[in-house]
Design an enzyme around this catalytic site. Structure first.
Site, PDB file in Angstrom:
ATOM      1  N   ASP A 184       0.806  -1.212   0.000  1.00  0.00           N
ATOM      2  CA  ASP A 184       0.000   0.000   0.000  1.00  0.00           C
ATOM      3  C   ASP A 184       0.853   1.282   0.000  1.00  0.00           C
ATOM      4  O   ASP A 184       0.732   2.106   0.890  1.00  0.00           O
ATOM      5  CB  ASP A 184      -0.917  -0.063   1.244  1.00  0.00           C
ATOM      6  N   GLU A 419       3.859  -7.576   7.660  1.00  0.00           N
ATOM      7  CA  GLU A 419       2.619  -8.213   7.224  1.00  0.00           C
ATOM      8  C   GLU A 419       2.816  -9.249   6.132  1.00  0.00           C
ATOM      9  O   GLU A 419       2.213  -9.128   5.049  1.00  0.00           O
ATOM     10  CB  GLU A 419       1.595  -7.156   6.780  1.00  0.00           C
ATOM     11  N   TYR A 488      -6.141  -3.110  13.226  1.00  0.00           N
ATOM     12  CA  TYR A 488      -7.059  -2.056  12.748  1.00  0.00           C
ATOM     13  C   TYR A 488      -8.473  -2.256  13.285  1.00  0.00           C
ATOM     14  O   TYR A 488      -9.442  -2.048  12.565  1.00  0.00           O
ATOM     15  CB  TYR A 488      -7.022  -2.007  11.214  1.00  0.00           C
ATOM     16  N   GLU A 524       1.236  -0.681  14.068  1.00  0.00           N
ATOM     17  CA  GLU A 524       0.311   0.093  13.233  1.00  0.00           C
ATOM     18  C   GLU A 524      -1.065   0.055  13.859  1.00  0.00           C
ATOM     19  O   GLU A 524      -1.536  -0.997  14.297  1.00  0.00           O
ATOM     20  CB  GLU A 524       0.194  -0.475  11.808  1.00  0.00           C
TER      21      GLU A 524
HETATM   22  C1  BDP Z   1      -1.139  -2.233   6.749  1.00  0.00           C
HETATM   23  C2  BDP Z   1       0.151  -2.080   5.998  1.00  0.00           C
HETATM   24  C3  BDP Z   1       0.426  -0.645   5.576  1.00  0.00           C
HETATM   25  C4  BDP Z   1      -0.838  -0.016   5.041  1.00  0.00           C
HETATM   26  C5  BDP Z   1      -1.872  -0.009   6.143  1.00  0.00           C
HETATM   27  C6  BDP Z   1      -3.192   0.627   5.699  1.00  0.00           C
HETATM   28  O1  BDP Z   1       1.237  -2.578   6.740  1.00  0.00           O
HETATM   29  O2  BDP Z   1       1.464  -0.619   4.627  1.00  0.00           O
HETATM   30  O3  BDP Z   1      -0.640   1.245   4.505  1.00  0.00           O
HETATM   31  O4  BDP Z   1      -2.146  -1.323   6.518  1.00  0.00           O
HETATM   32  O5  BDP Z   1      -4.043  -0.101   5.191  1.00  0.00           O
HETATM   33  O6  BDP Z   1      -1.759  -3.381   6.330  1.00  0.00           O
HETATM   34  O7  BDP Z   1      -3.345   1.834   5.814  1.00  0.00           O
END
Ligand code: BDP
Length: 611
Positions: A184, A419, A488, A524
């Site tokens: 991404d 990931e 997330y 993240e």
């Molecule tokens: C994670 C990835 C990252 C993406 C992020 C996203 O590690 O590179 O930019 O999600 O979806 O899966 O914003």
């Protein structure tokens, strides 16, 4: 002459294609010289691959100007989507004062595959973006006249590359992207870091390795390698203010080692990033670098810096900006450090590839704690046919990265993957341990374990890790020293339901801690947010939602000692591929916009992090 081998960081000689890793950052002093030949180069695309046969290495007809460093995609509209072969050419004088020395040409980073020519003759190739490479060109230099330097670069996306792209079937997936990356961020191409010529004496210092300890008293072990297996003598000097420590070196087979003890050392830390000056002298050569005396270790659920618990709070980031793309942009670098400090951050991860050497030097100076990552982003682990090619590249990148960054006190951890995507990946098992998922993903685990083991073998002084995807097999974390998780809850899953998201996050973190009893960093967590878009109620995409989302994550972490760091995705909005997921081609999870305006969430970080 390009030698058909290179020296690795730990002294073994590994046969590789045709390039040679000259690991030391080039410096200017009384015996070494550096000439930065970055600037505006001639540039021409070569979609049919005719350049070499047509002598483009001697000069380009119909060329257009291109800035180096910089991504070509951001400099011309028509090159935005171009990832195929292109040529850069520049004519330069090599200073006549360098005669009698060895001359090298060094590229800080070219994404992804580069071929270098000097005066029409190929001198070497290098595969893999984001890491430096150098070729000795002494025998090719024309003294007293212009030399033609040509570098061809291509960034064709392929399943067997690291990172990978153009996976079979990727056109037809619901979330198909243009270009067809598996990751991404925009696959910017070009020469992204400075190109320099440098000269060294005939017998020169090829590598210096510094390891610092603090018990029973502070000590600095220095290992020096020459370019040839010769005997000789030298000295090492460490200076900090008025304190000077010295030792002699005696070389056998080109290697010498000594340890300096430093009574009452001023230790390096994020709060006091104190740097000593180290200078190594041999009969012919001299090399200097900055040294921070510090240790890094893991104990239970804590990361210890100089024996004291430390939290790695900050961001996942990208090298990314308007016009420069992924090219080194020094004013941006300085500004980003200022902004990170303003939020109270003390750490970041070089997601998803090694950042510039200039940036690592700044981190040493400014006291940032860095998780240093190779470009193994979102490798598809169900695709075993490509394992051998990818494994070769991942191992090469681990070796090159550790060779380049091993002496930076700021670098506190190596990360060998972000990931990796498992076979049988789905939302069914999100947040739960799943023996069946673990069982079918043993080949992927072996691949990743090989990378972790290699990093540990090359550098036993730092923890190693990999970053796991939400819903992936938990046993992939087993051999990490620190557990790094991207989660997330409340965005991709349970979007708009922050209460339930909080419970799921808490449950998952507690369960992973119970299973592994290792420190956990949430590497993240983030929510896309359009700057200036507000709402009450605070719906997804509003600044209010992002602020709430980040607040809840920081609260959950604050209640858990085993959380050793919180790294928001992302520091700033960044260029992504075109898809239905990415409004305007950007990932909007930044707490700053792409031009570095703070969103509401940046102020929430200050509340938690500024002390
Ligand atoms: C994670 C990835 C990252 C993406 C992020 C996203 O590690 O590179 O930019 O999600 O979806 O899966 O914003």
């Amino acid at each position: 002459m390009a030698l058909p081998f290179r020296r690795s960081a730990i002294g073994t000689t590994i046969a590789v294609d045709s390039w040679e890793a000259e690991v030391l950052y080039p410096i200017q002093n009384s015996v070494r010289n550096v000439l930065d030949i970055s600037g505006i180069w001639d540039f021409k695309t070569d979609p049919d691959g005719i350049g070499e046969a047509h002598g483009w290495a001697n000069g380009l007809e119909g060329a257009r100007p291109m800035a180096v460093p910089g991504s070509w995609n951001e400099q011309y509209d028509d090159l935005f989507g171009y990832l195929d072969l292109a040529w850069y050419v520049k004519k330069v004088y090599v200073p006549s004062g360098w005669r009698g020395q060895r001359v090298f040409l060094r590229v800080g980073s070219a994404v992804y595959f580069a071929t270098v020519y000097v005066n029409g003759v190929k001198v070497g190739t290098h595969e893999g973006g984001h890491l430096p490479f150098a070729f000795e060109i002494t025998d090719r230099v024309r003294w007293g006249e212009e030399n033609v330097i040509a570098i061809s670069v291509e960034n064709v996306l392929r399943p067997d590359r690291v990172p990978s792209g153009n996976m079979p079937g990727s056109d037809m997936s619901l979330f198909a992207s243009t270009p067809k990356t598996t990751y991404d961020f925009y696959p910017f191409a070009g020469i992204h870091r400075p190109v320099v010529l440098y000269s060294v004496p005939q017998t020169y210092i090829a590598d210096v390795t510094v390891v610092t300890t603090i018990e029973p008293q502070a000590a600095v072990r220095v290992t020096v390698k020459l370019n040839a297996p010769v005997a000789g003598i030298g000295t090492v000097q460490l200076r900090g203010g008025d304190d000077v420590y010295k030792a002699d070196l005696a070389f056998t087979d080109g290697v010498a080692e000594t340890t300096l003890t430093v009574p009452d050392a001023r230790l390096w830390s994020d709060k006091d990033p104190y740097l000593y000056d180290l200078t190594v002298k041999t009969e012919e050569d001299e090399y200097s670098l900055k040294v921070g005396i510090r240790t890094i270790a893991v104990r239970g659920g804590q990361i210890l810096l100089n024996g004291q618990p430390v939290k790695l709070n900050g961001f996942g980031r990208h090298e990314d900006f308007i016009a420069s793309g992924k090219g080194l942009n020094l004013p941006l670098l300085v500004k980003d450090y200022q902004l990170m400090k303003w939020t109270g951050a003390n750490a970041y991860r070089t997601s998803h590839y090694p950042y510039s050497e200039e940036e690592m030097q700044l981190a040493d100076r400014e006291g940032f704690l860095i998780i240093d990552e190779i470009p193994a982003v979102s490798l598809q682990m169900a695709d075993e046919a490509n394992f051998p090619a990818r494994l070769r590249m991942c191992l090469q990148q681990i070796e090159e990265l550790i060779a380049r960054d091993k002496n930076h006190p700021a670098v506190v951890m190596w990360c060998v993957a972000n990931e990796p995507m498992p076979r049988g990946f789905g939302v069914g098992t999100l947040g739960e341990s799943d023996p069946a998922l673990e069982a079918i993903n043993m080949p992927g685990k072996q691949f990743l374990d090989t990378l972790l083991a290699r990093a540990r073998e090359l550098d036993p002084t730092r923890p190693v890790t990999l970053v796991t995807v939400m819903g992936g097999p938990q046993n992939w974390m087993e051999n990490c020293d620190v557990i790094c998780m991207n989660r997330y809850w409340g965005w991709y899953t349970l979007g708009g339901q922050l209460d339930i998201a909080r419970q799921k996050l808490e449950a998952e973190l507690d369960q992973v801690w119970e299973r592994f009893h290792k420190p956990i960093i949430l590497t993240e967590f983030g929510a896309d947010t359009i700057a200036g878009y507000h709402g009450k109620p605070d719906l997804m995409w509003t600044e209010e939602y992002q602020a709430q989302y980040i607040r809840l994550h920081l609260e959950v972490a604050a209640a858990r000692d085993f959380i050793a760091g919180m790294q928001v995705w992302n520091f700033a909005d960044f260029a992504a591929v075109q898809s239905v997921m990415r409004v305007g081609g950007l990932n909007h999870k930044g707490v700053f916009t792409r031009i570095r305006t703070p969103k509401m969430a940046a102020h929430v970080l200050r509340e938690f992090w500024v002390r």
